[in-house]
Each structure stands twice: as C-alpha cells, then as structure tokens.
Scaffold this motif. Structure first.
Motif, PDB file in Angstrom:
ATOM      1  N   PHE A   1      -0.838  -4.624   5.857  1.00 22.87           N
ATOM      2  CA  PHE A   1      -0.327  -5.913   5.396  1.00 22.87           C
ATOM      3  C   PHE A   1      -0.401  -6.019   3.874  1.00 22.87           C
ATOM      4  CE2 PHE A   1      -1.179  -7.441   9.802  1.00 22.87           C
ATOM      5  CZ  PHE A   1       0.103  -7.896  10.069  1.00 22.87           C
ATOM      6  N   VAL A   2      -1.485  -5.488   3.288  1.00 25.89           N
ATOM      7  CA  VAL A   2      -1.604  -5.507   1.825  1.00 25.89           C
ATOM      8  C   VAL A   2      -0.469  -4.701   1.210  1.00 25.89           C
ATOM      9  CG1 VAL A   2      -3.029  -4.771  -0.117  1.00 25.89           C
ATOM     10  CG2 VAL A   2      -4.083  -5.904   1.842  1.00 25.89           C
ATOM     11  N   GLY A   3      -0.182  -3.525   1.782  1.00 28.26           N
ATOM     12  CA  GLY A   3       0.916  -2.715   1.272  1.00 28.26           C
ATOM     13  C   GLY A   3       2.266  -3.368   1.481  1.00 28.26           C
ATOM     14  N   LEU A   4       2.445  -4.008   2.643  1.00 31.55           N
ATOM     15  CA  LEU A   4       3.727  -4.651   2.946  1.00 31.55           C
ATOM     16  C   LEU A   4       4.039  -5.766   1.947  1.00 31.55           C
ATOM     17  CD1 LEU A   4       6.174  -5.149   4.829  1.00 31.55           C
ATOM     18  CD2 LEU A   4       4.692  -6.673   6.159  1.00 31.55           C
TER      19      LEU A   4
ATOM     20  N   ILE B   1       7.382  -6.357  -0.123  1.00 33.96           N
ATOM     21  CA  ILE B   1       7.972  -7.697  -0.159  1.00 33.96           C
ATOM     22  C   ILE B   1       7.793  -8.344  -1.530  1.00 33.96           C
ATOM     23  CG2 ILE B   1       7.842 -10.020   0.816  1.00 33.96           C
ATOM     24  CD1 ILE B   1       7.185  -8.809   3.478  1.00 33.96           C
ATOM     25  N   GLY B   2       6.602  -8.218  -2.117  1.00 37.80           N
ATOM     26  CA  GLY B   2       6.361  -8.821  -3.427  1.00 37.80           C
ATOM     27  C   GLY B   2       7.319  -8.325  -4.498  1.00 37.80           C
TER      28      GLY B   2
ATOM     29  N   ALA C   1      -8.485  -5.241  15.424  1.00 32.73           N
ATOM     30  CA  ALA C   1      -7.102  -4.814  15.186  1.00 32.73           C
ATOM     31  C   ALA C   1      -6.588  -5.351  13.855  1.00 32.73           C
ATOM     32  CB  ALA C   1      -6.208  -5.279  16.330  1.00 32.73           C
ATOM     33  N   PHE C   2      -6.846  -6.631  13.579  1.00 35.44           N
ATOM     34  CA  PHE C   2      -6.417  -7.219  12.307  1.00 35.44           C
ATOM     35  C   PHE C   2      -7.107  -6.534  11.127  1.00 35.44           C
ATOM     36  CE2 PHE C   2      -5.333 -11.160  14.837  1.00 35.44           C
ATOM     37  CZ  PHE C   2      -3.972 -11.020  14.659  1.00 35.44           C
TER      38      PHE C   2
END
Length: 306
Positions: free
Chosen positions: A32-35, A40-41, A24-25
């Motif tokens: 997560f990379v996109g987020l 966020i970045g 799942a991860f």
C-alpha cells in the motif's frame, strides 16, 4: 451486566479471524505504501502539473488548459505520434507471427527443447538494454555487420541508422527480435491443446494447415489476445533503443522520434515539465484507448472453451 459483556465479547473463531486480518494488513502495508507513494501519488502530481507552467527550477504556476491546447499545434508531437504508431502497427504483428511460428516448431518435440527455449527467450531479457542498443547501432552502421554481409554478395550497403528512410526499420527489426516472451507464452498455450482434436481431424482427412486454421488458431486466440495487449502497451513505451540509436535526438530527421523520447526531451531537455506531464497523460489515454479497442474487438475473434 457481566452476561451482557460476555455476549459482546468476540467468540474464539471471530477473534482468530480478526487477528489474521490484522496480520494480512500488516504484510500488505509495504504494498500500500508503494501503491500510494510511488504510483498513485506521482500520477496525481503529474496530473496537477499538466495544468501548470513548471520548469523544475521555479514553483509551478497554473496555466489552465494551455499545455493541452498547445498539443494541437506541436508539429514534432504529431511527428512522434506518426513514428510511434508506425512502429507499433508494423512491429507487433511481425513479432507475434514470428513468436507463434517458432512456438509451433518447438512444440513438435525438438530434442533439447529447454535449451532452445532459453536461447530464444534471451532477447526478451536483454533487448531493451543499452548494450543491445549500442550493438544494434554498430551492426547497422556504415561499417557494420549488415553491410559486410551484403558486400559478400556484391551489394553496396548504406548507413541504415543514418538514413531517414531506414532508421525506423532497424528499430522495428530490433523489436521483432525480442520475440522470446510471447513465444514462451504461445508454447505454453500449445501444450494445452488436446491431442484428441488433432487425432479426430486426421481421421476426417484434415491436413496440417487445416488443423492449424480450424483447431490450433481458434484455441490460441486467448493467448494471442493476451500477448497482443501486453506487447502493444510495451511498444508504446519504447524509449531506450530509440534514445541510444539516435543519440537522444530522434534523428535522422526525426525518423526515430518516439513519443516517449519526445516526452523525455521536453521534460528533461527543455525543462518544460508542465507540458511533459500533459504528454504523459496523453500517452496514458492513447494506451487506454488501444487497450479498450482490443477488449471490445476481442468478442468477435477470441474464443474460450466455455
């Protein structure tokens, strides 16, 4: 020792659950990379830049709260806020009212419902495009279709886009025209209203208007609330239409100077990226405040089945 190691070793179901978690991860890793890398970045970077003097060509220099205090004396910013608030407060109620009205008509079992639903939804897909904005500027121009239609009934037209008193109205009409998305959501909500309620109301002698006010409207309030929040957020971010119609300057006389257009002008027109970053965060705060007010007020007018 072997017995102790055997006790510490994960059992079969536990080992399978861990393997599933790893899978799942692994699948969530691109998200997560996109987020963090795309959302966020950059947000944290813009927050830092909002406290700097940065022109895109030289390294940013810390300036404290200068960009934020500068907003208090920026007359064009105040003008853009007035234009944007007027646009949001006028166009959103009209758009939702039109969307609900057409959804009520289509809910009556119109033949070819899927065709009409697709046709009415089309403006929501293309309404924010450059092509439609160019077409809108032509239609409401001095020699446009609107003036040609008025000439048929003997009315002298004008340059609707070039007049400060009517330029914003044309963009309001354009936003109202993109009613397709909330209409489809309203139509889905209408299909969930139990017909038994209408039958019981008819037996009690309630006419169509009373049924709409006492049954349809209360049961649709969650859908109205959902559409209201989404459309307000979308309206505050309107950019393409104003940019194309006004030639990128918000004219005439700043009558179409939307907030996002002014932000773009400061950041990429004047290379004042520090101030533009502060403006971006102010927009986020404004949208958050409007959304919070809607959620707070919803407890007084939104009704759920439970």
């Amino acid at each position: 020792m072997s017995a102790i190691n055997e006790l510490r070793r994960p059992r079969g179901p536990q080992r399978g659950a861990r393997q599933q978690n790893k899978a799942a991860f692994l699948f969530l890793l691109p998200w997560f990379v996109g987020l963090f890398g795309i959302t966020i970045g950059p947000m944290l970077a813009s927050l830092f830049l909002s406290f700097t003097d940065y022109n895109l060509l030289q390294p940013p220099e810390l300036s404290g709260f200068d960009n934020w205090t500068r907003m208090l004396h920026d007359e064009r910013l105040h003008k853009s806020l007035r234009v944007t608030f007027t646009y949001v407060l006028v166009s959103i109620p009209l758009q939702l009212a039109l969307a609900l009205g057409l959804a009520l008509l289509l809910d009556k079992g119109v033949r070819g419902l899927s065709f009409y639903r697709s046709v009415f939804y089309l403006p929501s897909l293309i309404g924010g495009s450059v092509a439609i904005a160019v077409l809108w500027r032509t239609v409401f121009g001095t020699d446009g279709l609107v003036n040609d239609a008025l000439a048929i009934i003997g009315i002298q037209g004008q340059g609707w886009i070039s007049e400060p008193g009517t330029a914003l109205s044309t963009l309001v009409v354009l936003n109202v025209w993109t009613f397709g998305s909330p209409m489809v959501i309203f139509l889905a909500g209408l299909r969930q209203v139990p017909t038994s309620l209408y039958e019981a109301a008819s037996v009690d002698g309630a006419n169509r208007w009373r049924q709409f006010v006492s049954i349809t409207l209360p049961l649709l309030t969650p859908i109205i609330f959902f559409n209201l929040v989404l459309q307000i957020i979308h309206a505050f971010q309107t950019f393409t239409q104003a940019f194309v119609v006004s030639g990128g300057r918000g004219g005439p006389a700043d009558s179409t100077l939307f907030y996002s257009l002014y932000l773009y002008e400061r950041g990429f027109g004047h290379f004042d990226m520090g101030y533009a970053s502060a403006l971006a965060w102010l927009l986020l705060i404004i949208v958050a405040v409007f959304t919070a007010i809607n959620f707070w007020a919803s407890k007084y007018w939104v009704f759920y089945n439970d």
